[in-house]
Design a protein around this motif. Structure first.
Motif, mmCIF file in Angstrom:
data_model
loop_
_atom_site.group_PDB
_atom_site.id
_atom_site.type_symbol
_atom_site.label_atom_id
_atom_site.label_comp_id
_atom_site.label_asym_id
_atom_site.label_seq_id
_atom_site.Cartn_x
_atom_site.Cartn_y
_atom_site.Cartn_z
ATOM 1 N N UNK A 542 -13.029 -43.434 6.911
ATOM 2 C CA UNK A 542 -11.656 -43.575 7.397
ATOM 3 C C UNK A 542 -10.740 -42.510 6.806
ATOM 4 N N UNK A 543 -11.135 -41.914 5.675
ATOM 5 C CA UNK A 543 -10.315 -40.888 5.032
ATOM 6 C C UNK A 543 -10.709 -39.471 5.430
ATOM 7 N N UNK A 544 -11.835 -39.325 6.102
ATOM 8 C CA UNK A 544 -12.337 -37.977 6.424
ATOM 9 C C UNK A 544 -11.732 -37.457 7.731
ATOM 10 N N UNK A 545 -11.787 -36.123 7.906
ATOM 11 C CA UNK A 545 -11.324 -35.514 9.147
ATOM 12 C C UNK A 545 -12.416 -35.632 10.211
ATOM 13 N N UNK A 546 -11.994 -35.860 11.455
ATOM 14 C CA UNK A 546 -12.942 -35.935 12.553
ATOM 15 C C UNK A 546 -12.192 -35.745 13.867
ATOM 16 N N UNK A 547 -12.931 -35.528 14.930
ATOM 17 C CA UNK A 547 -12.324 -35.317 16.243
ATOM 18 C C UNK A 547 -12.733 -36.370 17.257
ATOM 19 N N UNK A 548 -13.860 -37.044 16.997
ATOM 20 C CA UNK A 548 -14.353 -38.022 17.967
ATOM 21 C C UNK A 548 -14.220 -39.431 17.414
ATOM 22 N N UNK A 549 -14.267 -40.395 18.325
ATOM 23 C CA UNK A 549 -14.113 -41.797 17.962
ATOM 24 C C UNK A 549 -15.282 -42.272 17.104
ATOM 25 N N UNK A 550 -15.076 -43.421 16.451
ATOM 26 C CA UNK A 550 -16.124 -44.018 15.632
ATOM 27 C C UNK A 550 -17.078 -44.813 16.522
ATOM 28 N N UNK A 551 -18.356 -44.699 16.229
ATOM 29 C CA UNK A 551 -19.379 -45.492 16.913
ATOM 30 C C UNK A 551 -19.768 -46.644 15.996
ATOM 31 N N UNK A 552 -19.635 -47.868 16.483
ATOM 32 C CA UNK A 552 -19.922 -49.059 15.676
ATOM 33 C C UNK A 552 -21.137 -49.794 16.228
#
Length: 594
Positions: A542-552
Motif C-alpha cells: 500500500x506504500x509502494x508506487x504502482x500504476x495498475x490496480x491490486x489483484x486480490x
C-alpha cells in the motif's frame, strides 16, 4: 435463617462450582397478598441492552410458613406467581452463572461473582422493604473471602435499605489480593481476583491522585464512605460497570504491572487507571446525576433516552484528562490518546448517518448489538461524546474569556441535579445559559443532534495545540502520533486480523477501495498480486508506487475468488495532536476544579 417480618431475607451460596450454579433462598414475610408476584430484571442499569437474566434460573420452588409446598407458576419470561395465600413463604431457586462479564454472574474454581440483577428476585409492590443477605462460601473453599459494598451487620449478614440498593452492590467471593487506601475520608479498596501478584503500591498511588481529583471536583460531602474497585482478572476480556459504592471491572491478566517489575507507562496500565477513573466518575455522573427517565427505571423493559452522550461522553473526557491533570501520564501522552480517539472517529463513516443523540436513543438495539456494519451505520456516544465534551470545555472558555469551563458545568449539574432529581434532555444548553449566560445551542445542534464533526483544530489552537492528519501508517495503525515513517500511498479501507494463511476481513468501510473491490466481512484475503499476504507485506504494498490496480485472491464460504482493488489515494485519517505552546496547554490542564 430467622425471618424478620419487616423485610425480605436472602441467602446466597454456591450449589456447584463445576456446574456454575448459585443457590438462592428468599424468605418473604406475610404480605396479605393471595398471589405474590416475583420477578427478575431484564437489564442492568448502566448497560443498555435487554439481557433476560431470568433465562438463567434453572429451578424454582416455594414453601409456606408450615414448610408445605405451594405453587409457583410462570406468567412471562421473567415473572412467577406464588400462591402465598397471605402467608409468609420461602423461595428456593438455582441460577446458572457462567457469563464472564461485569454485567451478569460467573463461577469458576477461583472465584464467584454476581450482580444482584442476576440472582435476586423481587416481590412486586414491596420493593421498598429492607433486604438482608447472608453469603456463604463453599465448604471446599474455606479460604475464599467475601467482598461487597453492602453494609455488614454484627450477625454477619448484609443489609440494604430496599431492593434498588440490593441490586446495586455486586458480590465477590473467592481468592483475591486487595489493598486499601484512604482519600479525603473515603476508604477505597483495590481488589483483584486470583493470586497474581501485582504492583498494587504503584496502582494505589496513582489511583489516590485520581480519586482525590474527582472528590475535589464535586466537593463535599462525598456520596460514598467506602468504595471498591472490584476487578475480575481473566486471560482475555475488558469492561467496567458502575455501581453506587463500587465498580465491577474485567481486565486481562498480564496487561497489568506485576510486583517487582520496573515501572513502565504502557497502554495496558494507562487503560486500566483510565477505566478506574471512568467508573469512579460515574459515582456522581450516572449513579446520582442521571437522565430523568432513568430515575427509578423500569428494569423489565427498555427505557429510552437521548442523553447517554452526556453521561458516557463527558465521563469519557474526564477519565483520560484526569490522568494528565494529576500527573499519571505526561501532557503529550494525553494528546496521543485524544488523537487515537479522533482517528477512530474519522474512520467511522457511520458518524455521517447517525448523531450521538440518536446513538444514545438506539443504544438498546444498535450500539449494544453491533455487527460488522456498525462502522458504516452508527456512531459511538462514548467516542464522539468524549470529543464533544472536550470541544464544549474549550468553547465555554472561549466564549467566556476563561471564566467558564466544563468543571464548573459539572459542579452545577451536581448541585442542581444530584441525588437522583433527573436531568431533562436540554440540561446542558439550559445550564450553560443559566450559569454562564452562554448560548451553546448552536454547537450542540451541529455536533450532538446533527452529524457535523467537532472543529477541534480551531478550538485546540486556543490552548496551544495543533491537529495534523496524514494517511495511516499500517492497516492496524491506531493514530495519535505524528508518523515517523512512510505512510500508506493507497487506500485499503478494511480492518483485518492475521489468519493461519492470509488475513481475515473484519470490517469493510463504505466506499473504500476494499468496498469497491467487493471484499466482504469474513472473507479470507489469501494473496495480493499473487503473493501470500500478511499485515507487514500488505502495508508495504500500500506504500509502494504502482500504476495498475491490486489483484486480490480470496476465499469466501469455501469458494476461491479473484478481485481487483482500484488505486485510490489513501485518506488522511491518521490524526495526531501536538503541543505548540507548553505554557498555554499546561495552564489548561492545570485549571482543574475551581
Amino acid at each position: 435463617m430467622a425471618l424478620h417480618s419487616t423485610g425480605i431475607e436472602y441467602t446466597l451460596s454456591i450449589d456447584s462450582i463445576s456446574q456454575h450454579v448459585f443457590l438462592v433462598t428468599m424468605s418473604v414475610p406475610a404480605l396479605q397478598q393471595t398471589h405474590a408476584e416475583v420477578t427478575l430484571p431484564a437489564w442492568i442499569p448502566g448497560s443498555y441492552m435487554v439481557r433476560d437474566f431470568a433465562r438463567n434460573i434453572v429451578s424454582i420452588e416455594a414453601v409456606n410458613s408450615n414448610n408445605d409446598a405451594i405453587d409457583v407458576t410462570p406468567t412471562d419470561k421473567q415473572t412467577w406467581q406464588v400462591e402465598a395465600a397471605g402467608d409468609a413463604f420461602t423461595l428456593t431457586y438455582r441460577v446458572y452463572a457462567f457469563d464472564l462479564s461485569v454485567r451478569s454472574a460467573f463461577i469458576n474454581d477461583e472465584y464467584a461473582f454476581c450482580n444482584g440483577t442476576s440472582v435476586f428476585l423481587k416481590v412486586t409492590g414491596v420493593e421498598s422493604l429492607p433486604c438482608s443477605v447472608s453469603i456463604t462460601v463453599p465448604e471446599s473453599q474455606p479460604d475464599w473471602v467475601v467482598e461487597t459494598a453492602m453494609q455488614l451487620q454484627t450477625d454477619g449478614t448484609y443489609l440494604c435499605a430496599d431492593y434498588d440498593e440490593l441490586i446495586d452492590h455486586p458480590i465477590f467471593m473467592g481468592e483475591c489480593t486487595s489493598e486499601t487506601f484512604a482519600v479525603q475520608g473515603v476508604e477505597f479498596v483495590l481488589l483483584f481476583s486470583g493470586k497474581t501478584r501485582y504492583d498494587t503500591n504503584r496502582m494505589c498511588a496513582d489511583l489516590t491522585k485520581v480519586c482525590d481529583h474527582h472528590l475535589t471536583l464535586f466537593g463535599k460531602p462525598a456520596p460514598v464512605k467506602r468504595y471498591i474497585f472490584m476487578t475480575l482478572i481473566a486471560d482475555q476480556g475488558y469492561g467496567g460497570l458502575e455501581h453506587r459504592s463500587s465498580t465491577a471491572l474485567l481486565y486481562p491478566r498480564f496487561e497489568l504491572p506485576l510486583a517487582g517489575e520496573p515501572a513502565q507507562l504502557n497502554d495496558g496500565y494507562v487503560n486500566f487507571i483510565s477505566l478506574c477513573s471512568h467508573e469512579l466518575f460515574h459515582t456522581w455522573h450516572v449513579k446520582s446525576i442521571q437522565p430523568d427517565v432513568l430515575v427509578n427505571a423500569d428494569l423489565s423493559q427498555e427505557v429510552y433516552t437521548d442523553q447517554l452522550w452526556i453521561y458516557e461522553g463527558i465521563t469519557s473526557f474526564y477519565d483520560d484528562v484526569t490522568l494528565a491533570r494529576v500527573g499519571v501520564i505526561p501532557p503529550q501522552h494525553y494528546l496521543k490518546i485524544v488523537g487515537q480517539n479522533l482517528t477512530r472517529l474519522m474512520r467511522n463513516t457511520g458518524r455521517f448517518k447517525q448523531s450521538i443523540a440518536e446513538s444514545s436513543f438506539y443504544a438498546w438495539t444498535k450500539f449494544y448489538k453491533q455487527d460488522a456494519s456498525a462502522i458504516n451505520n452508527i456512531v459511538s456516544y462514548y467516542n464522539k461524546g468524549g470529543l464533544v465534551a472536550l470541544g464544549l470545555d474549550l468553547l465555554l472558555r472561549k466564549r467566556s474569556e476563561g471564566n467558564a469551563n466544563l468543571d464548573k458545568l459539572m459542579q452545577a449539574l451536581w448541585q442542581q441535579y444530584g441525588h437522583n432529581k433527573g436531568t431533562p434532555a436540554d440540561v446542558i444548553a439550559s445550564l450553560c445559559m443559566s450559569e454562564f449566560s452562554i448560548d451553546v445551542s448552536d454547537y450542540l445542534q451541529r455536533v450532538v443532534y446533527g452529524t457535523e464533526d467537532v472543529d477541534l483544530a480551531a478550538l485546540l489552537a486556543d490552548i496551544g495545540v495543533s491537529v495534523s492528519d496524514s494517511p495511516q501508517q499500517s492497516v492496524d495503525d491506531k493514530g495519535g502520533e505524528v508518523p515517523a515513517k512512510l505512510t500508506a500511498r493507497y487506500a485499503f479501507g478494511a480492518t483485518v486480523k492475521g489468519a493461519e494463511l492470509g488475513l481475515s476481513i473484519l470490517t469493510v468501510q463504505e466506499g473504500s477501495a476494499a468496498c469497491q473491490a467487493g471484499l466482504h466481512v469474513n472473507d479470507r484475503l489469501i494473496a495480493v498480486d499473487g503473493y501470500v499476504v500478511n499485515t507487514k507485506l500488505l502495508d508495504r504494498m500500500l506504500a509502494s508506487e504502482r500504476e495498475d490496480a491490486f489483484s486480490l485472491n480470496i476465499v469466501r464460504d469455501g469458494r476461491v475468488l479473484n478481485l481487483t482493488m482500484p488505486l485510490l489515494e489513501a485518506p488522511k485519517q491518521h490524526m495526531a495532536l501536538t503541543i505548540n505552546n507548553d505554557d498555554a496547554f499546561a495552564n489548561w490542564l492545570g485549571l482543574g476544579a475551581k
